[in-house]
Design an enzyme around this catalytic site. Structure first.
Site, PDB file in Angstrom:
ATOM      1  N   LYS A 110       1.056  -1.623  -0.186  1.00  0.00           N
ATOM      2  CA  LYS A 110      -0.101   0.324   0.563  1.00  0.00           C
ATOM      3  C   LYS A 110       0.535   1.278   0.279  1.00  0.00           C
ATOM      4  CE  LYS A 110      -3.997  -1.850   0.915  1.00  0.00           C
ATOM      5  NZ  LYS A 110      -3.726  -3.995   0.549  1.00  0.00           N
TER       6      LYS A 110
HETATM    7  C1  LIG Z   1      -4.084  -4.794   0.732  1.00  0.00           C
HETATM    8  C2  LIG Z   1      -3.139  -6.461   0.433  1.00  0.00           C
HETATM    9  C3  LIG Z   1      -3.537  -7.262  -0.429  1.00  0.00           C
HETATM   10  C4  LIG Z   1      -5.013  -7.151  -2.083  1.00  0.00           C
HETATM   11  O1  LIG Z   1      -4.373  -5.663  -2.948  1.00  0.00           O
HETATM   12  P1  LIG Z   1      -6.258  -5.157  -3.452  1.00  0.00           P
HETATM   13  O2  LIG Z   1      -5.013  -3.949  -4.059  1.00  0.00           O
HETATM   14  O3  LIG Z   1      -6.753  -4.960  -2.318  1.00  0.00           O
HETATM   15  O4  LIG Z   1      -6.360  -6.707  -3.954  1.00  0.00           O
HETATM   16  C5  LIG Z   1      -2.463  -7.996  -0.521  1.00  0.00           C
HETATM   17  N1  LIG Z   1      -1.591  -8.288  -0.095  1.00  0.00           N
HETATM   18  C6  LIG Z   1      -1.468  -7.802   0.956  1.00  0.00           C
HETATM   19  C7  LIG Z   1      -0.190  -7.290   1.610  1.00  0.00           C
HETATM   20  C8  LIG Z   1      -2.370  -6.517   1.526  1.00  0.00           C
HETATM   21  O5  LIG Z   1      -1.860  -5.719   2.017  1.00  0.00           O
END
Ligand SMILES: *Cc1c(COP(=O)(O)O)cnc(C)c1O
Length: 503
Positions: A110
């Site tokens: 993120k």
């Molecule tokens: C948010 C997240 C995901 C999923 O990603 P999306 O974009 O919501 O599909 C997968 N792994 C981790 C560690 C995340 O923080």
């Protein structure tokens, strides 16, 4: 570049306006009217660093920003906050190439988008002459919350409010959020799951009544969730960067196909890969990996999206989601940009809790492979990969590796694969310790110590000393009281009409 709504209302926004608003008036998501097709020769990208690739891609989508504004955003976002000088190292383990997207401040992918979003938003506010404080509402399944808090902490002109599922995130994820400093940061646990939080946040966005109350108090709502186009666009960059690196290393030739495997929750990360593909990245298969909440697997295999099913809290909590918001954008593109059709599907989801896509969409889903991994399989995968290759996967990335392995065994397709490595294994230390067969004793923080001692893998800076930081945010609220929490955070007085009936 104009941004339109997925639900076909005809609303047209510039990129700065779309980033400020977050969600369209008809509750649809903003999508670029045209996805640019620059006609890449990936050899030309050889030798470029991450910032340089970002500087090439972002201006194609964010056309309202000047080159120097984007340069400013990029150089401030992707600086030494990233513990790896390369920003995104590409690491080979077994027969896969892992894009390590977790070297930012909060040790999850993120950070890739949320390091830059505050800069994009701050400039957008100036350019659009917004004279209100931006109140950023964020529902999190565990990682977005901390990355948004970190990105927006003490950013002038903003307040950041995060809702996380109480008891539904890892102990370490929770502590990261509840210890967040910054006078403009607000964190609430909610008695519900991520879908409850996201649905309530979307409802607040959709309410004219609430918008009016906030406006009268000097606030404008925006979102740090991947419904915001300002989160999606920066994520396109790493797919193109990673491909160019494989060409540069001689692993593939310019124009060769790759497969891309992504551990998926809200469908934002894999959608960015799809955008990269539409820009000209040669992708054969998008491998969409789910955990036990396998709604996307079922959807890709049947064309039926049905949320009437049990919700599971798993060891890959950031993917514990049943309503994957960004799928709406894919439906829009695969339907031939048919906003009416998307609008119909989203209404069906709200009313009937399910929808069935028409044949055009189903046919166009053929580039996607959907699979899932159960919790035990996830741990086994971490253990196997660690023993065999000395490479430590977090629970989410392990889900992707397992589903990719299933795909490869079934299809015999040995196209080189890029796997999105979305978090540091330390964020889910309790599961990791178990997976690699260590004697786990005590809580997540004890497990971090144990993991560090036994693997020698460096602990991400953002997690060091977490245990001893002061817990600042302690509030836990009912899942139907989000607007009350927003008012509390923004110090808005309760007036006779301000407690909207539904909130
Ligand atoms: C948010 C997240 C995901 C999923 O990603 P999306 O974009 O919501 O599909 C997968 N792994 C981790 C560690 C995340 O923080």
């Amino acid at each position: 570049m104009i941004y339109k709504s997925t639900r076909g209302s005809g609303e047209a926004k510039s990129s700065t306006q779309a980033i400020i608003k977050g969600i369209a008036d008809d509750n649809g998501l903003y999508v670029p009217e045209i996805i640019p097709e620059p006609g890449f020769d990936f050899k030309d990208l050889s030798g470029l660093n991450y910032r340089q690739v970002a500087a090439l891609i972002l201006p194609m989508f964010l056309t309202d920003y000047t080159v120097s504004e984007l340069d400013y955003c990029i150089s401030n976002a992707y600086d030494d906050k990233f513990s790896s000088g390369e920003v995104v190292p590409i690491v080979k383990a077994g027969n896969a190439w892992f894009m390590e997207l977790y070297h930012g401040k909060t040790a999850a992918f993120k950070d890739m988008a949320l390091s830059i979003l505050p800069y994009l938003l701050t400039i957008a506010i100036k350019k659009e002459r917004v004279d209100k404080t931006i109140a950023i509402l964020t529902a999190t399944s565990g990682d977005t919350g901390k990355a948004a808090l970190e990105g927006f902490s003490d950013v002038p002109g903003t307040e950041i409010i995060v809702f996380y599922p109480y008891g539904g995130v890892s102990a370490i994820q929770e502590r990261q959020m509840t210890t967040q400093q910054g006078a403009n940061t607000h964190v609430f646990g909610i008695k519900g799951n991520f879908d409850d939080a996201q649905t309530a946040v979307k409802r607040i966005f959709g309410s004219k009544e609430i918008a009016k109350i906030l406006e009268d108090s000097g606030y404008l709502l925006s979102s740090a969730n991947s419904i915001n186009i300002g989160r999606l666009i920066p994520q396109v960059v790493y797919y193109i960067y990673a491909y160019a690196k494989l060409v540069e290393q001689g692993t593939i030739d310019n124009g060769d196909y790759v497969n891309i495997a992504v551990p998926t929750g809200n469908f934002g990360n894999i959608l960015a890969a799809y955008y990269a593909y539409r820009m000209g990245l040669p992708v054969r298969k998008f491998i969409c990996a789910s955990n036990r909440n396998r709604i996307l697997t079922d959807f890709i295999n049947t064309g039926v999206y049905d949320i009437q099913r049990e919700f599971f809290v798993t060891n890959s909590p950031s993917m514990d989601i049943l309503i994957s918001s960004n799928l709406e954008r894919l439906l829009y593109h695969l339907s031939g940009e048919d906003g009416k059709e998307v609008s119909r599907l989203m209404a069906a989801l709200e009313i009937n809790k399910r929808y069935v896509v028409k044949d055009t969409i189903k046919k166009n889903l053929c580039n996607f492979y959907g699979g899932y991994a159960l919790e035990e399989e996830t741990l086994e995968t971490i253990g196997n990969v660690y023993r065999k290759y000395g490479y430590l996967l977090d629970t989410h990335t392990a889900v992707a590796y397992k589903v990719y392995s299933d795909y490869r065994n079934q299809s015999k397709d040995d196209t080189p694969v890029l796997i999105a490595a979305t978090a540091s294994a330390y964020k889910f230390a309790e599961s990791t310790v178990k997976a690699i067969g260590l004697q786990s004793m005590g809580d997540g923080f004890k497990c971090i110590e144990l993991l560090e001692k036994s693997t020698g893998i460096q602990l991400p800076r953002g997690l060091a000393g977490l245990e001893n930081r002061r817990v600042i945010h302690k509030k836990v609220i009912d899942k139907d009281k989000l607007f009350a929490a927003v008012k509390e955070a923004l110090r808005i007085e309760n007036s006779a009409n301000s407690e909207g009936s539904a909130y």
